[in-house]
Motif scaffolding. Structure first.
Motif, mmCIF file in Angstrom:
data_model
loop_
_atom_site.group_PDB
_atom_site.id
_atom_site.type_symbol
_atom_site.label_atom_id
_atom_site.label_comp_id
_atom_site.label_asym_id
_atom_site.label_seq_id
_atom_site.Cartn_x
_atom_site.Cartn_y
_atom_site.Cartn_z
ATOM 1 N N HIS A 113 -8.522 55.738 96.405
ATOM 2 C CA HIS A 113 -8.031 55.407 97.675
ATOM 3 C C HIS A 113 -8.903 54.381 98.637
ATOM 4 C CE1 HIS A 113 -7.532 56.544 102.052
ATOM 5 N NE2 HIS A 113 -8.987 56.318 102.273
ATOM 6 N N ASP A 114 -10.074 54.210 98.246
ATOM 7 C CA ASP A 114 -11.203 53.392 99.157
ATOM 8 C C ASP A 114 -10.821 51.927 99.074
ATOM 9 O OD1 ASP A 114 -12.219 55.842 98.177
ATOM 10 O OD2 ASP A 114 -14.057 55.468 98.531
ATOM 11 N N LYS A 115 -10.983 51.395 100.255
ATOM 12 C CA LYS A 115 -11.260 50.115 100.484
ATOM 13 C C LYS A 115 -12.614 49.607 99.768
ATOM 14 C CE LYS A 115 -8.783 48.910 104.518
ATOM 15 N NZ LYS A 115 -8.517 48.177 105.864
ATOM 16 N N TYR A 116 -12.571 48.432 99.029
ATOM 17 C CA TYR A 116 -13.680 48.057 98.217
ATOM 18 C C TYR A 116 -14.671 47.288 99.123
ATOM 19 C CZ TYR A 116 -16.482 45.911 94.866
ATOM 20 O OH TYR A 116 -17.886 45.529 93.997
ATOM 21 N N SER A 117 -15.963 47.668 98.888
ATOM 22 C CA SER A 117 -16.849 46.627 99.430
ATOM 23 C C SER A 117 -18.248 46.777 98.605
ATOM 24 C CB SER A 117 -17.605 47.144 101.082
ATOM 25 O OG SER A 117 -18.526 46.475 101.282
ATOM 26 N N ASP A 118 -18.679 45.520 98.222
ATOM 27 C CA ASP A 118 -19.801 45.605 97.358
ATOM 28 C C ASP A 118 -21.172 45.926 97.934
ATOM 29 O OD1 ASP A 118 -20.042 43.211 98.831
ATOM 30 O OD2 ASP A 118 -20.181 41.773 97.037
ATOM 31 N N ARG A 119 -21.311 46.022 99.280
ATOM 32 C CA ARG A 119 -22.182 46.267 100.203
ATOM 33 C C ARG A 119 -22.116 47.908 100.571
ATOM 34 N NH1 ARG A 119 -26.722 44.028 100.052
ATOM 35 N NH2 ARG A 119 -27.274 45.042 101.882
ATOM 36 N N TYR A 120 -21.151 48.594 100.190
ATOM 37 C CA TYR A 120 -20.931 49.879 100.705
ATOM 38 C C TYR A 120 -21.918 50.844 100.548
ATOM 39 C CZ TYR A 120 -18.502 54.313 101.582
ATOM 40 O OH TYR A 120 -18.251 55.513 102.088
ATOM 41 N N TYR A 121 -22.704 50.768 99.139
ATOM 42 C CA TYR A 121 -23.638 51.712 98.864
ATOM 43 C C TYR A 121 -24.953 51.313 99.531
ATOM 44 C CZ TYR A 121 -20.827 53.448 94.848
ATOM 45 O OH TYR A 121 -20.150 53.900 93.855
ATOM 46 N N HIS A 122 -25.163 50.338 99.842
ATOM 47 C CA HIS A 122 -26.554 49.980 100.949
ATOM 48 C C HIS A 122 -26.121 50.586 102.236
ATOM 49 C CE1 HIS A 122 -28.161 46.965 97.975
ATOM 50 N NE2 HIS A 122 -26.936 46.626 97.859
ATOM 51 N N ASP A 123 -25.086 50.426 102.586
ATOM 52 C CA ASP A 123 -24.701 50.977 104.036
ATOM 53 C C ASP A 123 -24.798 52.495 104.022
ATOM 54 O OD1 ASP A 123 -24.068 48.579 105.133
ATOM 55 O OD2 ASP A 123 -21.874 48.856 104.618
ATOM 56 N N MET A 124 -24.253 53.257 102.965
ATOM 57 C CA MET A 124 -24.429 54.767 102.783
ATOM 58 C C MET A 124 -25.730 55.105 102.708
ATOM 59 S SD MET A 124 -21.355 55.818 103.216
ATOM 60 C CE MET A 124 -21.391 54.668 104.667
ATOM 61 N N ILE A 125 -26.753 54.455 101.915
ATOM 62 C CA ILE A 125 -28.053 55.168 101.724
ATOM 63 C C ILE A 125 -28.844 54.920 103.142
ATOM 64 C CG2 ILE A 125 -29.138 52.825 100.922
ATOM 65 C CD1 ILE A 125 -29.665 56.655 99.845
ATOM 66 N N ASP A 126 -28.472 53.901 104.051
ATOM 67 C CA ASP A 126 -29.059 53.524 105.193
ATOM 68 C C ASP A 126 -28.698 54.547 106.043
ATOM 69 O OD1 ASP A 126 -30.392 51.410 104.367
ATOM 70 O OD2 ASP A 126 -28.914 50.041 105.432
ATOM 71 N N GLU A 127 -27.273 55.266 106.206
ATOM 72 C CA GLU A 127 -26.749 56.213 106.930
ATOM 73 C C GLU A 127 -27.571 57.564 106.674
ATOM 74 O OE1 GLU A 127 -22.678 58.657 107.683
ATOM 75 O OE2 GLU A 127 -22.487 56.386 107.553
ATOM 76 N N ALA A 128 -27.571 57.934 105.111
ATOM 77 C CA ALA A 128 -28.189 59.077 104.706
ATOM 78 C C ALA A 128 -29.664 59.091 105.117
ATOM 79 C CB ALA A 128 -28.099 58.945 103.000
ATOM 80 N N ARG A 129 -30.524 58.050 105.068
ATOM 81 C CA ARG A 129 -32.068 58.064 105.658
ATOM 82 C C ARG A 129 -31.891 58.161 106.911
ATOM 83 N NH1 ARG A 129 -33.228 53.109 101.354
ATOM 84 N NH2 ARG A 129 -33.752 54.379 99.689
ATOM 85 N N LYS A 130 -31.027 57.760 107.771
ATOM 86 C CA LYS A 130 -31.136 58.100 109.346
ATOM 87 C C LYS A 130 -30.903 59.341 109.720
ATOM 88 C CE LYS A 130 -29.632 53.361 110.483
ATOM 89 N NZ LYS A 130 -28.358 52.537 111.125
ATOM 90 N N LYS A 131 -29.689 60.203 108.765
ATOM 91 C CA LYS A 131 -29.607 61.430 108.909
ATOM 92 C C LYS A 131 -30.812 62.545 108.547
ATOM 93 C CE LYS A 131 -24.841 61.288 108.931
ATOM 94 N NZ LYS A 131 -23.344 61.818 108.214
ATOM 95 N N GLY A 132 -31.625 61.893 107.422
ATOM 96 C CA GLY A 132 -32.551 62.739 107.018
ATOM 97 C C GLY A 132 -33.851 61.906 106.914
ATOM 98 N N SER A 133 -34.238 61.368 105.892
ATOM 99 C CA SER A 133 -35.596 60.506 106.069
ATOM 100 C C SER A 133 -35.577 59.651 104.693
ATOM 101 C CB SER A 133 -36.866 61.425 105.859
ATOM 102 O OG SER A 133 -36.953 62.042 104.689
ATOM 103 N N PRO A 157 -17.355 61.121 101.804
ATOM 104 C CA PRO A 157 -17.211 59.539 101.773
ATOM 105 C C PRO A 157 -15.986 58.873 101.572
ATOM 106 C CG PRO A 157 -18.700 59.835 100.093
ATOM 107 C CD PRO A 157 -18.380 61.168 100.476
ATOM 108 N N GLN A 158 -15.362 58.097 102.240
ATOM 109 C CA GLN A 158 -13.808 57.449 101.815
ATOM 110 C C GLN A 158 -13.782 56.185 101.934
ATOM 111 O OE1 GLN A 158 -10.578 59.424 103.940
ATOM 112 N NE2 GLN A 158 -11.750 61.332 104.394
ATOM 113 N N GLY A 159 -15.051 55.385 101.711
ATOM 114 C CA GLY A 159 -15.001 54.054 101.570
ATOM 115 C C GLY A 159 -15.086 53.444 103.144
ATOM 116 N N PRO A 160 -15.313 52.159 103.287
ATOM 117 C CA PRO A 160 -15.545 51.445 104.667
ATOM 118 C C PRO A 160 -14.200 51.447 105.148
ATOM 119 C CG PRO A 160 -15.414 49.802 102.759
ATOM 120 C CD PRO A 160 -15.500 51.046 102.220
ATOM 121 N N ALA A 161 -14.162 51.505 106.706
ATOM 122 C CA ALA A 161 -12.955 51.357 107.329
ATOM 123 C C ALA A 161 -12.429 49.903 107.190
ATOM 124 C CB ALA A 161 -13.223 51.651 108.869
#
Length: 352
Positions: free
Chosen positions: A267-287, A297-301
């Motif tokens: 389903h997802d739109k493809y982005s080669d930077r998506y995983y970098h964005d997701m780990i940043d978000e995960a660390r903001k929510k946690g540590s 997760p459903q891929g970048p908008a």
């Protein structure tokens, strides 16, 4: 398959049984109106992407460029939580299942409307032209012989979506393409290794249809550029192109062909930077040391690259590529209108 010993099969069986027991429950199955067996998976947590302990420490003859690309688009791994159960096709959608859709709906695929599809051209002088647009190629004529049990190919992302919408209306439930997270969770079946069969790339020849001696026998120049176990005729699996569904061993959750056969649309739109964005978000929510899981997760908008095309994610590898390109975390992409003879799809059914 001649190359695989009884010992290897026994060890794989032990591994799969262990994985199932760790999960704590057996997936359940149900057959829909098309005869597709759907495997219901419980939601859960996992790490998505290439894990730190891997970093392509695999025994592949891959160029530094290949290693760098895979390292870039599959990392960093990030924690994911799938909050709902879902059912996923036991196999990729087959020729007969897609034909039933076409006959019932009168649908014409993107390749049929365009009068051409991207088909294997082994005699091309330039390796980059191995897949070229061929007039009159389509899911009915993918450039090699198939029967009803093979995975359908030359299917665009739009074609796969139309199939899902038709089946949803037919059955009164929601069918759709899997997200990348759902696809990888299903492929891994509780494992953390590079393949659901372990770390050894040689193990993939028992569980998936990848480039091997069968393709080499017909087109040696293509396979010589890839890593294979052996090139003698006895080493091949007998399938130079696509293989019938369920020709190889399933993973612990009863899914076939998640390694090889055909790349599968997600389903997802493809982005080669998506995983970098997701780990940043995960660390903001946690540590930083304990990131919080990203839920469903459903891929970048959208991304800047999507101004130039509707790029969608592909997973799983195909009959044309070696084990390196068929790992559980491997990602590829194509434009949503593209129809290649190495691309097909698998469906998800939403569950209450």
């Amino acid at each position: 398959m001649a190359r695989h010993s009884l010992l290897s099969a026994f060890l794989l069986s032990l591994l799969f049984n262990w994985q199932t027991s760790v999960r704590g429950e057996e997936p359940t199955t149900a057959t829909n109106s098309l005869g597709m067996k759907m495997v219901r998976l419980a939601g859960g947590d996992f790490e998505m992407g290439m894990l730190d302990e891997h970093r392509l420490k695999l025994e592949h003859k891959a160029s530094a460029y290949q290693r760098e690309i895979h390292d870039y688009v599959e990392k960093p791994a990030f924690p994911v939580r799938l909050s709902r159960d879902y059912s996923i096709g036991e196999t990729e959608v087959t020729v007969s299942q897609f034909r039933a859709f076409v006959e019932a709906s009168g649908y014409q695929t993107d390749a049929e409307k365009a009068g051409q599809a991207w088909v294997f051209q082994p005699n091309a002088e330039d390796p980059l032209d191995r897949f070229s647009l061929v007039q009159s190629a389509s899911w009915k004529h993918p450039g090699f012989d198939q029967d009803d049990t093979h995975p359908v190919t030359c299917i665009s992302w739009h074609d796969a979506l139309e199939f899902c919408q038709w089946l949803s209306k037919k059955e009164g439930v929601t069918y759709r393409l899997p997200t990348e997270a759902e696809w990888e969770y299903a492929c891994r079946a509780g494992t953390r290794s590079s393949y659901f069969s372990g770390e050894n790339p040689d193990s993939v020849y028992a569980v998936g249809n990848v480039a091997d001696a069968s393709l080499h026998a017909l087109h040696p120049e293509d396979v010589l550029r890839q890593r294979v176990v052996g090139l003698d005729a006895k080493d091949g699996d007998g399938f130079p192109f696509t293989a019938p569904a369920k020709s190889f061993q399933a993973n612990a959750w009863g899914l076939y062909d998640t390694h090889g056969n055909v790349w599968e649309w997600c389903h997802d739109k493809y982005s080669d930077r998506y995983y970098h964005d997701m780990i940043d978000e995960a660390r903001k929510k946690g540590s930083r040391s304990k990131p919080e899981p990203i839920v469903d997760p459903q891929g970048p908008a959208d991304t800047p690259k999507h101004e130039h095309g509707n790029w969608r994610s592909l997973r799983g590898g195909s009959w044309y590529v070696a084990p390196l390109q068929c790992r559980s975390s491997v990602r590829a992409f194509a434009e949503a209108h593209d129809a290649f003879s190495y691309i097909g799809f698998r469906v998800v059914r939403e569950e209450e």
